[in-house]
Design a protein around this motif. Structure first.
Motif, PDB file in Angstrom:
ATOM      1  N   LYS A 107       0.841  -1.192   0.000  1.00  0.00           N
ATOM      2  CA  LYS A 107       0.000   0.000   0.000  1.00  0.00           C
ATOM      3  C   LYS A 107       0.880   1.248   0.000  1.00  0.00           C
ATOM      4  O   LYS A 107       1.826   1.356   0.781  1.00  0.00           O
ATOM      5  N   LYS A 108       0.565   2.142  -0.891  1.00  0.00           N
ATOM      6  CA  LYS A 108       1.298   3.392  -0.983  1.00  0.00           C
ATOM      7  C   LYS A 108       0.373   4.532  -0.577  1.00  0.00           C
ATOM      8  O   LYS A 108      -0.718   4.695  -1.134  1.00  0.00           O
ATOM      9  N   PHE A 109       0.814   5.290   0.408  1.00  0.00           N
ATOM     10  CA  PHE A 109       0.032   6.423   0.879  1.00  0.00           C
ATOM     11  C   PHE A 109       0.997   7.510   1.336  1.00  0.00           C
ATOM     12  O   PHE A 109       2.175   7.258   1.634  1.00  0.00           O
ATOM     13  N   VAL A 110       0.507   8.712   1.383  1.00  0.00           N
ATOM     14  CA  VAL A 110       1.309   9.864   1.784  1.00  0.00           C
ATOM     15  C   VAL A 110       1.312   9.950   3.305  1.00  0.00           C
ATOM     16  O   VAL A 110       0.254  10.089   3.929  1.00  0.00           O
ATOM     17  N   LYS A 111       2.501   9.840   3.885  1.00  0.00           N
ATOM     18  CA  LYS A 111       2.610   9.907   5.336  1.00  0.00           C
ATOM     19  C   LYS A 111       2.527  11.357   5.799  1.00  0.00           C
ATOM     20  O   LYS A 111       3.125  12.256   5.196  1.00  0.00           O
ATOM     21  N   ILE A 112       1.783  11.571   6.873  1.00  0.00           N
ATOM     22  CA  ILE A 112       1.549  12.932   7.358  1.00  0.00           C
ATOM     23  C   ILE A 112       2.321  13.239   8.627  1.00  0.00           C
ATOM     24  O   ILE A 112       2.141  14.301   9.215  1.00  0.00           O
ATOM     25  N   GLY A 113       3.176  12.334   9.080  1.00  0.00           N
ATOM     26  CA  GLY A 113       3.976  12.613  10.264  1.00  0.00           C
ATOM     27  C   GLY A 113       3.712  11.615  11.373  1.00  0.00           C
ATOM     28  O   GLY A 113       2.994  10.615  11.213  1.00  0.00           O
ATOM     29  N   ARG A 114       4.330  11.894  12.528  1.00  0.00           N
ATOM     30  CA  ARG A 114       4.191  11.008  13.685  1.00  0.00           C
ATOM     31  C   ARG A 114       3.027  11.444  14.562  1.00  0.00           C
ATOM     32  O   ARG A 114       2.757  12.643  14.699  1.00  0.00           O
ATOM     33  N   PRO A 115       2.332  10.491  15.166  1.00  0.00           N
ATOM     34  CA  PRO A 115       1.216  10.857  16.048  1.00  0.00           C
ATOM     35  C   PRO A 115       1.730  11.287  17.418  1.00  0.00           C
ATOM     36  O   PRO A 115       2.866  11.012  17.808  1.00  0.00           O
ATOM     37  N   GLY A 116       0.866  11.950  18.151  1.00  0.00           N
ATOM     38  CA  GLY A 116       1.188  12.294  19.527  1.00  0.00           C
ATOM     39  C   GLY A 116       1.010  11.102  20.447  1.00  0.00           C
ATOM     40  O   GLY A 116       0.186  10.216  20.209  1.00  0.00           O
ATOM     41  N   TYR A 117       1.789  11.082  21.518  1.00  0.00           N
ATOM     42  CA  TYR A 117       1.747   9.924  22.427  1.00  0.00           C
ATOM     43  C   TYR A 117       2.042  10.375  23.844  1.00  0.00           C
ATOM     44  O   TYR A 117       2.584  11.470  24.093  1.00  0.00           O
ATOM     45  N   LYS A 118       1.692   9.499  24.775  1.00  0.00           N
ATOM     46  CA  LYS A 118       1.943   9.711  26.190  1.00  0.00           C
ATOM     47  C   LYS A 118       2.200   8.352  26.824  1.00  0.00           C
ATOM     48  O   LYS A 118       1.434   7.403  26.600  1.00  0.00           O
ATOM     49  N   VAL A 119       3.264   8.242  27.605  1.00  0.00           N
ATOM     50  CA  VAL A 119       3.659   6.988  28.242  1.00  0.00           C
ATOM     51  C   VAL A 119       3.645   7.191  29.745  1.00  0.00           C
ATOM     52  O   VAL A 119       4.215   8.174  30.254  1.00  0.00           O
ATOM     53  N   THR A 120       2.997   6.277  30.465  1.00  0.00           N
ATOM     54  CA  THR A 120       2.887   6.358  31.923  1.00  0.00           C
ATOM     55  C   THR A 120       3.428   5.076  32.539  1.00  0.00           C
ATOM     56  O   THR A 120       3.040   3.979  32.128  1.00  0.00           O
ATOM     57  N   LYS A 121       4.317   5.238  33.520  1.00  0.00           N
ATOM     58  CA  LYS A 121       4.848   4.095  34.261  1.00  0.00           C
ATOM     59  C   LYS A 121       3.994   3.867  35.496  1.00  0.00           C
ATOM     60  O   LYS A 121       3.672   4.817  36.226  1.00  0.00           O
ATOM     61  N   GLN A 122       3.645   2.621  35.755  1.00  0.00           N
ATOM     62  CA  GLN A 122       2.789   2.271  36.881  1.00  0.00           C
ATOM     63  C   GLN A 122       3.336   1.047  37.592  1.00  0.00           C
ATOM     64  O   GLN A 122       4.144   0.296  37.047  1.00  0.00           O
ATOM     65  N   ARG A 123       2.874   0.862  38.823  1.00  0.00           N
ATOM     66  CA  ARG A 123       3.216  -0.321  39.618  1.00  0.00           C
ATOM     67  C   ARG A 123       1.972  -0.773  40.356  1.00  0.00           C
ATOM     68  O   ARG A 123       1.288   0.035  40.991  1.00  0.00           O
ATOM     69  N   ASP A 124       1.675  -2.054  40.273  1.00  0.00           N
ATOM     70  CA  ASP A 124       0.499  -2.614  40.937  1.00  0.00           C
ATOM     71  C   ASP A 124       0.759  -2.669  42.433  1.00  0.00           C
ATOM     72  O   ASP A 124       1.768  -3.213  42.893  1.00  0.00           O
ATOM     73  N   SER A 125      -0.162  -2.093  43.208  1.00  0.00           N
ATOM     74  CA  SER A 125       0.020  -2.057  44.659  1.00  0.00           C
ATOM     75  C   SER A 125      -0.127  -3.425  45.304  1.00  0.00           C
ATOM     76  O   SER A 125       0.413  -3.668  46.382  1.00  0.00           O
ATOM     77  N   GLU A 126      -0.847  -4.361  44.662  1.00  0.00           N
ATOM     78  CA  GLU A 126      -1.066  -5.680  45.253  1.00  0.00           C
ATOM     79  C   GLU A 126       0.059  -6.650  44.904  1.00  0.00           C
ATOM     80  O   GLU A 126       0.608  -7.320  45.775  1.00  0.00           O
ATOM     81  N   THR A 127       0.393  -6.737  43.632  1.00  0.00           N
ATOM     82  CA  THR A 127       1.405  -7.707  43.202  1.00  0.00           C
ATOM     83  C   THR A 127       2.791  -7.095  43.053  1.00  0.00           C
ATOM     84  O   THR A 127       3.779  -7.824  42.993  1.00  0.00           O
ATOM     85  N   GLY A 128       2.879  -5.768  42.980  1.00  0.00           N
ATOM     86  CA  GLY A 128       4.169  -5.130  42.791  1.00  0.00           C
ATOM     87  C   GLY A 128       4.694  -5.196  41.372  1.00  0.00           C
ATOM     88  O   GLY A 128       5.866  -4.879  41.141  1.00  0.00           O
ATOM     89  N   GLN A 129       3.867  -5.570  40.405  1.00  0.00           N
ATOM     90  CA  GLN A 129       4.310  -5.670  39.017  1.00  0.00           C
ATOM     91  C   GLN A 129       4.423  -4.285  38.397  1.00  0.00           C
ATOM     92  O   GLN A 129       3.575  -3.425  38.618  1.00  0.00           O
ATOM     93  N   GLN A 130       5.455  -4.101  37.606  1.00  0.00           N
ATOM     94  CA  GLN A 130       5.640  -2.865  36.868  1.00  0.00           C
ATOM     95  C   GLN A 130       4.887  -2.953  35.544  1.00  0.00           C
ATOM     96  O   GLN A 130       4.847  -4.009  34.915  1.00  0.00           O
ATOM     97  N   SER A 131       4.315  -1.829  35.122  1.00  0.00           N
ATOM     98  CA  SER A 131       3.535  -1.804  33.885  1.00  0.00           C
ATOM     99  C   SER A 131       3.786  -0.489  33.165  1.00  0.00           C
ATOM    100  O   SER A 131       4.254   0.487  33.761  1.00  0.00           O
TER     101      SER A 131
END
Length: 288
Positions: A107-131
């Motif tokens: 597929k050939k299409f005209v790229k319009i750039g990169r999208p906006g994003y947001k990354v959040t680090k979390q930790r489960d209070s019960e199991t202590g797993q990082q996410s």
């Protein structure tokens, strides 16, 4: 002639057939089989001449009837000539081109750039797993297209030198450019509540969250120290000598604090004796 005690003979039979009789019987059986399985009108080598006999154009043989011709087609001579003719035709035939592979159109299409994003680090209070929680905005996404994602090993990409400590999370949606996130190369927990995605068609936002599996704790060698006591670091001059639970000696000029009641008294130490003065040695001649 009596054939009763002849080798291979059976009482009441006509005796052992000769070689010519056996060949005649074999040709008859082959003819009957060929009449049932072969359509003589479709044989390209079968020809009927003006004398009423039949010819084999491959072997150049004459036959009085169709049965004789069919018996000939099952013989060794005709089968050998068939194999030779097939080998010659295969050798003389031009090489056939390989069938064209099915090509998948990119597929050939005209790229319009990169999208906006947001990354959040979390930790489960019960199991202590990082996410990690990813929020990607696609306000100009094409109609009927949904965001896609996949994990890529460090050895698949060609942008950076491969490093086994990292892996890449790729996000793609037309007409935006494909973006990637560099995350630790740890095992991902893909349980029901530990890995989920959501595409909000109204706000054009894509959410993805995953948890890392808990790493196994490292077992310490040796028994743990008793409660309330800490192991002192080893001395440089030799092994550590236990002090039998006594407090450390006070610095010079300080008195020993009184022991609590119920504890055994400190052992009596002999009085210190005055050391005789040591004679002074003259310096070596080289130092003068």
């Amino acid at each position: 002639m009596d054939f009763q005690h002849r080798a291979g003979g059976k009482t009441g039979s006509g005796g052992v057939a000769s070689a010519s009789e056996s060949n005649r019987d074999r040709r008859e059986r082959l003819r009957q089989l060929a009449l049932e399985t072969i359509d003589i009108n479709k044989d390209p080598y079968f020809m009927k001449n003006h004398l009423g006999s039949y010819e084999c154009k491959l072997c150049l043989t004459l036959h009085n009837n169709e049965g004789s011709y069919l018996a000939h087609t099952q013989g060794k001579k005709h089968q050998t000539n068939l194999a030779r003719r097939a080998a010659k035709e295969a050798k003389d035939a031009p090489a056939q081109p390989a069938p064209a592979k099915v090509k998948v159109e990119v597929k050939k299409f005209v790229k319009i750039g990169r999208p906006g994003y947001k990354v959040t680090k979390q930790r489960d209070s019960e199991t202590g797993q990082q996410s990690l929680l990813f929020q990607i905005d696609y306000p100009e996404i094409a109609e009927g297209i949904g965001p896609r994602h996949r994990f890529m090993s460090a050895y698949e990409q060609r942008i950076e030198p491969p490093d086994r400590r990292w892996q890449y999370l790729l996000m793609a949606a037309e007409p935006y450019e494909t973006i990637s996130f560099k995350v630790p190369s740890r095992e991902i927990d893909k349980a029901e509540n530990r890995f989920w995605t959501h595409w909000n068609k109204e706000t054009k936002q894509f959410f993805l969250q995953f948890h890392f599996k808990m790493e196994k704790p490292i077992l310490q060698s040796g028994p743990p120290p008793p409660g309330g006591l800490k192991r002192p670091p080893p001395l440089m001059g030799g092994p550590h000598q236990p002090n039998d639970g006594l407090p450390p000696p006070p610095p010079g000029g300080m008195t020993i604090p009184p022991l609590p009641p119920g504890t055994p008294g400190a052992p009596q130490m002999p009085p210190q004796m005055a050391m005789p003065p040591m004679p002074m040695r003259p310096p070596p001649p080289e130092a003068l």
